[in-house]
Design a protein around this motif. Structure first.
Motif, mmCIF file in Angstrom:
data_model
loop_
_atom_site.group_PDB
_atom_site.id
_atom_site.type_symbol
_atom_site.label_atom_id
_atom_site.label_comp_id
_atom_site.label_asym_id
_atom_site.label_seq_id
_atom_site.Cartn_x
_atom_site.Cartn_y
_atom_site.Cartn_z
ATOM 1 N N THR A 1 0.266 3.087 17.928
ATOM 2 C CA THR A 1 -0.829 3.728 18.798
ATOM 3 C C THR A 1 -1.299 2.325 19.536
ATOM 4 O O THR A 1 -2.223 2.612 20.480
ATOM 5 C CB THR A 1 -1.956 4.116 18.131
ATOM 6 O OG1 THR A 1 -2.630 3.426 17.048
ATOM 7 C CG2 THR A 1 -1.597 5.487 17.282
ATOM 8 N N ALA A 2 -1.146 1.052 19.068
ATOM 9 C CA ALA A 2 -1.684 -0.153 19.758
ATOM 10 C C ALA A 2 -1.097 -0.379 21.177
ATOM 11 O O ALA A 2 0.133 -1.222 20.956
ATOM 12 C CB ALA A 2 -2.011 -1.222 18.766
ATOM 13 N N ARG A 3 -1.409 0.124 22.081
ATOM 14 C CA ARG A 3 -0.709 -0.074 23.468
ATOM 15 C C ARG A 3 -0.449 -1.532 23.657
ATOM 16 O O ARG A 3 0.520 -2.151 24.233
ATOM 17 C CB ARG A 3 -1.393 0.723 24.648
ATOM 18 C CG ARG A 3 -1.371 2.129 24.506
ATOM 19 C CD ARG A 3 -2.181 2.929 25.597
ATOM 20 N NE ARG A 3 -1.483 2.357 26.840
ATOM 21 C CZ ARG A 3 -0.660 3.287 27.338
ATOM 22 N NH1 ARG A 3 0.056 4.225 26.624
ATOM 23 N NH2 ARG A 3 -0.025 2.753 28.734
ATOM 24 N N THR A 4 -1.367 -2.358 23.564
ATOM 25 C CA THR A 4 -1.246 -3.690 23.813
ATOM 26 C C THR A 4 -0.295 -4.536 22.855
ATOM 27 O O THR A 4 0.312 -5.531 23.130
ATOM 28 C CB THR A 4 -2.743 -4.578 23.681
ATOM 29 O OG1 THR A 4 -3.394 -4.338 22.301
ATOM 30 C CG2 THR A 4 -3.677 -4.257 24.500
ATOM 31 N N PHE A 5 0.024 -3.966 21.808
ATOM 32 C CA PHE A 5 0.939 -4.511 20.692
ATOM 33 C C PHE A 5 2.269 -4.135 21.230
ATOM 34 O O PHE A 5 3.193 -4.730 21.535
ATOM 35 C CB PHE A 5 0.956 -3.823 19.434
ATOM 36 C CG PHE A 5 2.093 -3.928 18.495
ATOM 37 C CD1 PHE A 5 1.889 -5.564 17.703
ATOM 38 C CD2 PHE A 5 2.833 -3.471 18.299
ATOM 39 C CE1 PHE A 5 3.092 -5.875 16.881
ATOM 40 C CE2 PHE A 5 4.140 -3.642 17.229
ATOM 41 C CZ PHE A 5 3.928 -4.986 16.722
ATOM 42 N N ILE A 6 2.507 -2.715 21.840
ATOM 43 C CA ILE A 6 3.959 -2.058 22.168
ATOM 44 C C ILE A 6 4.305 -2.708 23.447
ATOM 45 O O ILE A 6 5.353 -3.251 23.587
ATOM 46 C CB ILE A 6 3.538 -0.579 22.400
ATOM 47 C CG1 ILE A 6 3.103 0.099 20.906
ATOM 48 C CG2 ILE A 6 4.898 -0.041 23.033
ATOM 49 C CD1 ILE A 6 2.718 1.600 21.209
#
Length: 247
Positions: free
Chosen positions: A120-125
């Protein structure tokens, strides 16, 4: 308006429970703290914080930026030292760029938390992952700490040595719990000038002043290292004392 809306929502939830028998989900609370606060170098009471969180059903997130490599058994961190490592309700964030001498950071916690972040963490993905060299350097540092746990103790010894010498010279230093040693300055302007004078004399120190810290407590910040010799510590103290602003 907000109070009226809140009362209406509460009434709707109660009605839903009566009609369906479903129990509404409780709001989750999250407490966030440093393990060692970066300005004065004082350690957080992690065991007490964890106890309070568990009493109220909250999760605890701890940033080990200044604890990893210094506190705990062999530098395993303040969370490990407090007996909280691997706890199901504790999440740890840590940087690889301080004690471990690499770059990047990590999140350590229960598998469900890591899975949630990955999904869910878009900045991680969509962000760039750590490069292999940085991962390798951090891993090598961790292995070194495991083989030579006395390195962490040496950092604390150096920090206490800085503190002892500075206070003996009449300066208002804060007793360190880890590697950060803070020295109070009379004013923001004098703190900036003091740091500049130290730099001109060959000593690079941090400078904290408002708005980074509350009014009246500007300071210099030193960071102890385990490889500093007694001569280097004495030289650093000598520069700080000689450049200290007069009252």
């Amino acid at each position: 308006m907000r109070k009226a809306l809140g009362a209406a929502e509460e009434e709707a939830r109660e009605q839903a429970v009566e009609e369906t028998g479903a129990v509404p989900a409780r709001r989750r609370a999250l407490a966030v703290s440093d393990s060692v606060f970066s300005v004065d170098g004082d350690a957080a009471p992690l065991a007490a914080l964890a106890g309070a969180c568990r009493a109220y059903g909250a999760a605890l997130v701890v940033d080990e930026a200044h604890g990893l490599g210094v506190l705990g058994e062999g530098g395993r961190g303040a969370v490990h030292g407090a007996g909280l490592a691997g706890a199901p309700d504790v999440v740890v964030t840590a940087t690889l760029s301080k004690s471990l001498g690499s770059q990047g950071g990590v999140v350590l916690g229960p598998a469900r938390v890591i899975e949630h972040l990955v999904n869910t963490a878009r900045t991680f993905i969509f962000d760039t992952g750590l490069n292999p060299a940085a991962v390798g350097a951090a891993l090598a540092s961790l292995r070194l700490l495991r083989r030579e746990p006395e390195r962490a103790a040496r950092v604390r010894t150096v920090a206490m040595g800085l503190y002892g010498r500075l206070t003996a010279a009449g300066l208002a230093a804060v007793r360190p719990d880890a590697s950060v040693v803070s020295v109070r300055a009379p004013s923001p302007e004098r703190a900036v000038r003091w740091a500049a004078d130290c730099r001109a004399a060959g000593l690079l120190v941090g400078c904290f002043r408002p708005p980074s810290v509350p009014d009246g407590i500007s300071r210099l910040r030193l960071t102890a290292r385990g490889d500093l010799t007694e001569e280097q510590v004495e030289k650093a103290v000598d520069v700080i004392v000689k450049t200290a602003p007069t009252a």
